[in-house]
Design an enzyme around this catalytic site. Sequence first.
Site, PDB file in Angstrom:
ATOM      1  N   GLY A  31       9.740  55.834  22.575  1.00 46.40           N
ATOM      2  CA  GLY A  31       8.657  55.120  22.540  1.00 46.40           C
ATOM      3  C   GLY A  31       8.128  54.959  21.082  1.00 46.40           C
ATOM      4  O   GLY A  31       8.917  55.011  20.177  1.00 46.40           O
ATOM      5  N   LEU A  33       7.847  51.731  19.813  1.00 45.58           N
ATOM      6  CA  LEU A  33       9.041  51.014  19.616  1.00 45.58           C
ATOM      7  C   LEU A  33       9.118  50.151  18.330  1.00 45.58           C
ATOM      8  O   LEU A  33       7.926  49.504  17.988  1.00 45.58           O
ATOM      9  CB  LEU A  33       9.347  49.880  20.696  1.00 45.58           C
ATOM     10  CG  LEU A  33       9.649  50.644  22.125  1.00 45.58           C
ATOM     11  CD1 LEU A  33       9.832  49.393  23.088  1.00 45.58           C
ATOM     12  CD2 LEU A  33      10.570  51.703  22.202  1.00 45.58           C
ATOM     13  N   HIS A  37      14.752  49.847  18.092  1.00 42.77           N
ATOM     14  CA  HIS A  37      14.887  49.887  19.639  1.00 42.77           C
ATOM     15  C   HIS A  37      14.994  48.392  20.026  1.00 42.77           C
ATOM     16  O   HIS A  37      15.666  48.426  20.832  1.00 42.77           O
ATOM     17  CB  HIS A  37      13.647  50.404  20.007  1.00 42.77           C
ATOM     18  CG  HIS A  37      13.124  51.728  19.338  1.00 42.77           C
ATOM     19  ND1 HIS A  37      12.265  52.175  18.475  1.00 42.77           N
ATOM     20  CD2 HIS A  37      13.853  53.049  19.575  1.00 42.77           C
ATOM     21  CE1 HIS A  37      12.069  53.474  18.382  1.00 42.77           C
ATOM     22  NE2 HIS A  37      13.151  54.089  19.096  1.00 42.77           N
ATOM     23  N   GLY A 147      21.216  54.050  18.825  1.00 47.61           N
ATOM     24  CA  GLY A 147      21.245  53.351  17.358  1.00 47.61           C
ATOM     25  C   GLY A 147      22.139  54.480  16.494  1.00 47.61           C
ATOM     26  O   GLY A 147      22.234  55.643  16.699  1.00 47.61           O
ATOM     27  N   LYS A 149      21.366  55.385  13.407  1.00 49.63           N
ATOM     28  CA  LYS A 149      20.619  56.305  12.469  1.00 49.63           C
ATOM     29  C   LYS A 149      20.543  57.654  13.054  1.00 49.63           C
ATOM     30  O   LYS A 149      20.741  58.557  12.144  1.00 49.63           O
ATOM     31  CB  LYS A 149      19.173  55.699  12.532  1.00 49.63           C
ATOM     32  CG  LYS A 149      18.381  56.526  11.319  1.00 49.63           C
ATOM     33  CD  LYS A 149      16.964  55.942  11.156  1.00 49.63           C
ATOM     34  CE  LYS A 149      15.988  56.581  12.441  1.00 49.63           C
ATOM     35  NZ  LYS A 149      15.751  57.802  12.179  1.00 49.63           N
ATOM     36  N   ARG A 187       8.634  57.745  13.069  1.00 53.44           N
ATOM     37  CA  ARG A 187       7.818  58.737  11.801  1.00 53.44           C
ATOM     38  C   ARG A 187       7.712  57.794  10.519  1.00 53.44           C
ATOM     39  O   ARG A 187       6.874  58.690   9.948  1.00 53.44           O
ATOM     40  CB  ARG A 187       8.791  59.976  11.770  1.00 53.44           C
ATOM     41  CG  ARG A 187       8.962  60.793  12.925  1.00 53.44           C
ATOM     42  CD  ARG A 187       9.665  62.013  12.663  1.00 53.44           C
ATOM     43  NE  ARG A 187       9.340  63.250  13.683  1.00 53.44           N
ATOM     44  CZ  ARG A 187      10.272  63.300  14.559  1.00 53.44           C
ATOM     45  NH1 ARG A 187      11.382  62.441  14.611  1.00 53.44           N
ATOM     46  NH2 ARG A 187      10.210  64.265  15.669  1.00 53.44           N
TER      47      ARG A 187
END
Length: 283
Positions: A31, A33, A37, A147, A149, A187
């Site tokens: 979540g 987003l 995302h 993703g 990342k 974050r």
Amino acid sequence: MNVVETIAGVRELVRAERRRGKSIGLVPTMGYLHEGHLSLIRRARTECDFVVVSVFVNPLQFGPQEDYNTYPRDLNRDARLAAEAGAAVIFHPAPAEMYPEGFQTHVEVERLSQGLCGAFRPGHFRGVATVVTKLFNIVTPDRAYFGEKDAQQLALIQRMVRDLNLDVEIVPLPIVRESDGLALSSRNTYLSPAERRAATVLYRALLRGRDLIAAGERDGRRVGEAVRGTLQAEPLVSRIDYVAVVDPETLAEKAALSGRVMLAVAAYIGKVRLIDNIRVVVD
């Protein structure tokens, strides 16, 4: 946007679509987003008829001192953004729905979960592997989108799918970045303005390593030292968990650089732990 909170409810929707001959895409998220995302959702919608986005902050992948309780959450915002990107439904279960009383089965990908982030977050990847396996079994997607990342997570899930013969295609997508290079992350919202400016050092450090390779450096240790030196030069970097020069699939360290190489870092900007990576093909 249809938000479904039960396993039975999302299974019923998926089965109905399958009876109509539709293909199913899954985008697992926690979540809050962001554009990273949304790029996954858009890609899923181009390749699948019916896209499920899971929004579940998974308690199994957080350690005792980590940010499970404070992790950013905004379901109404997520539902709006997911719908605009092409999702058909959000699967938003409560922890008790995913892990009812008496739950005691976990999935672990042994070697790939040990290094990099796994060395600093014990049990994290067991929680990731367990929840992703459950999502695959619940939604039964044709394709699932992740993703790059979270590179260790991606490698682990790809290995898990191969090892367990799971009938799903894993589709990786490139990192989405801000205009100054910072990799998008939920974050990032924790960063103060000064920390946000300093956080670009992760990408700048990786670019320093990439430039060295482009200039002909083939010693992985020297490339790693250059990346670390760039991080250490930023005063707001309070801790470096790792700088790694590895194979992107096996995550094994690469001392002599050739073929596909991934440069990966994890560092704290103030109290915020961020990760990033870039991939390089060495001639």
